[in-house]
Design an enzyme around this catalytic site. Structure first.
Site, PDB file in Angstrom:
ATOM      1  CG  ASP A  12      -2.099   0.906   1.092  1.00 46.43           C
ATOM      2  OD1 ASP A  12      -2.344   1.421  -0.031  1.00 46.43           O
ATOM      3  OD2 ASP A  12      -2.784   1.147   2.098  1.00 46.43           O
ATOM      4  CG  HIS A  29       0.360   2.098  -9.317  1.00 44.23           C
ATOM      5  ND1 HIS A  29       0.149   1.721  -8.006  1.00 44.23           N
ATOM      6  CD2 HIS A  29      -0.772   2.739  -9.698  1.00 44.23           C
ATOM      7  CE1 HIS A  29      -1.053   2.141  -7.620  1.00 44.23           C
ATOM      8  NE2 HIS A  29      -1.627   2.764  -8.628  1.00 44.23           N
ATOM      9  CG  LEU A 123      10.622 -17.215  -2.735  1.00 40.07           C
ATOM     10  CD1 LEU A 123      10.443 -17.091  -1.225  1.00 40.07           C
ATOM     11  CD2 LEU A 123      11.358 -15.951  -3.236  1.00 40.07           C
TER      12      LEU A 123
END
Ligand code: FPP
Length: 238
Positions: A12, A29, A123
């Site tokens: 966020d 972004h 991962l």
């Protein structure tokens, strides 16, 4: 330091970060996306095995067309770039959420990345795209109801594990640590079932500035917590 096996992150603050610099939200972004490219190697270096990030919610379609188009463009580029990130980190990538709302070409890129990376398991990286926890539960319940209707499952035999097995996160362990950047202290419809016993860490640092030092700080805080899952505390001074 004890490293959480699974870290979930609500990315966020891209918009506010950009605004504070007098730049458009889309610039935030782009920088947020650059940071996302780094977070996987940070997780790997720290020994985190599962990383799940909230990149686009079912609510995010309500943003301006310009912003949504900018995000779609970023997702397209990222799916391509992520092939290299996956191979560098021996990382398996899965998208959770409902990808059917995306353009065909983006859906194809997502599938290609998932298939290519399915060979890796050092991962596990989950990207939540067009994801909302209630939507995920609705889709899971529909699928489960169909299986009951077809006689594949006896309703009496439905357990908590059965429900987990119908969610987008099936097969993945629940998160140990949830991090939300940029000050808000809410879940925003993220992994509501999966976060039942998770420790929460909220930081004012906006996502584009969330670096390895901040990641370590979150893990240190997690280490200081008393995780007892409803059991009895052994140290009564805590
Ligand atoms: C929240 O910041 C962030 C988003 C809605 C998008 C997250 C996207 C990225 C990090 C970019 C790329 C992701 C991928 C998977 C390639 P916000 O815009 O809500 O910030 P604000 O709360 O300050 O307005």
């Amino acid at each position: 330091m004890k490293i959480p096996n699974h870290v979930a992150i609500i990315l966020d603050g891209n918009g506010r970060w950009a605004k504070a610099k007098g730049m458009p939200r889309t610039y935030g972004h782009i920088k947020g996306c650059e940071n996302l490219e780094k977070i996987c190697s940070m997780a790997k270096e720290l020994g985190v095995k599962y990383l799940t990030v909230y990149a686009f919610s079912t609510e995010n379609w309500k943003r301006s067309k310009e912003e949504v188009d900018g995000l779609m463009k970023l997702f397209r580029n990222y799916m391509k770039k992520c092939i290299k990130i996956a191979s560098d980190n021996k990382m398996r990538v899965r998208v959770i959420g409902d990808p059917t709302a995306f353009d065909e070409d983006l859906q194809k890129k997502i599938k290609e990345l998932e298939e290519f990376s399915s060979q890796y398991d050092e991962l596990h990286f989950q990207i939540a795209l067009n994801y909302g926890s209630r939507d995920e539960m609705k889709r899971a319940v529909r699928e489960l109801a169909l299986d009951v209707k077809e006689g594949k499952i006896d309703p009496e035999e439905i357990t908590e594990q059965t429900i987990s097995d119908y969610l987008d996160t099936r097969g993945l362990p629940d998160p140990d640590l949830l991090i939300r950047t940029s000050g808000e202290q809410r879940l925003s419809n993220y992994l509501l079932w999966q976060l039942a016993y998770t420790e929460f860490y909220f930081t004012d640092v906006p996502w584009p500035d969330f670096n390895k030092a901040e990641f370590v700080k979150a893990i240190e805080k997690y280490n200081g917590r008393d995780r007892r899952y409803g059991g009895v505390k052994e140290d009564t001074n805590v």
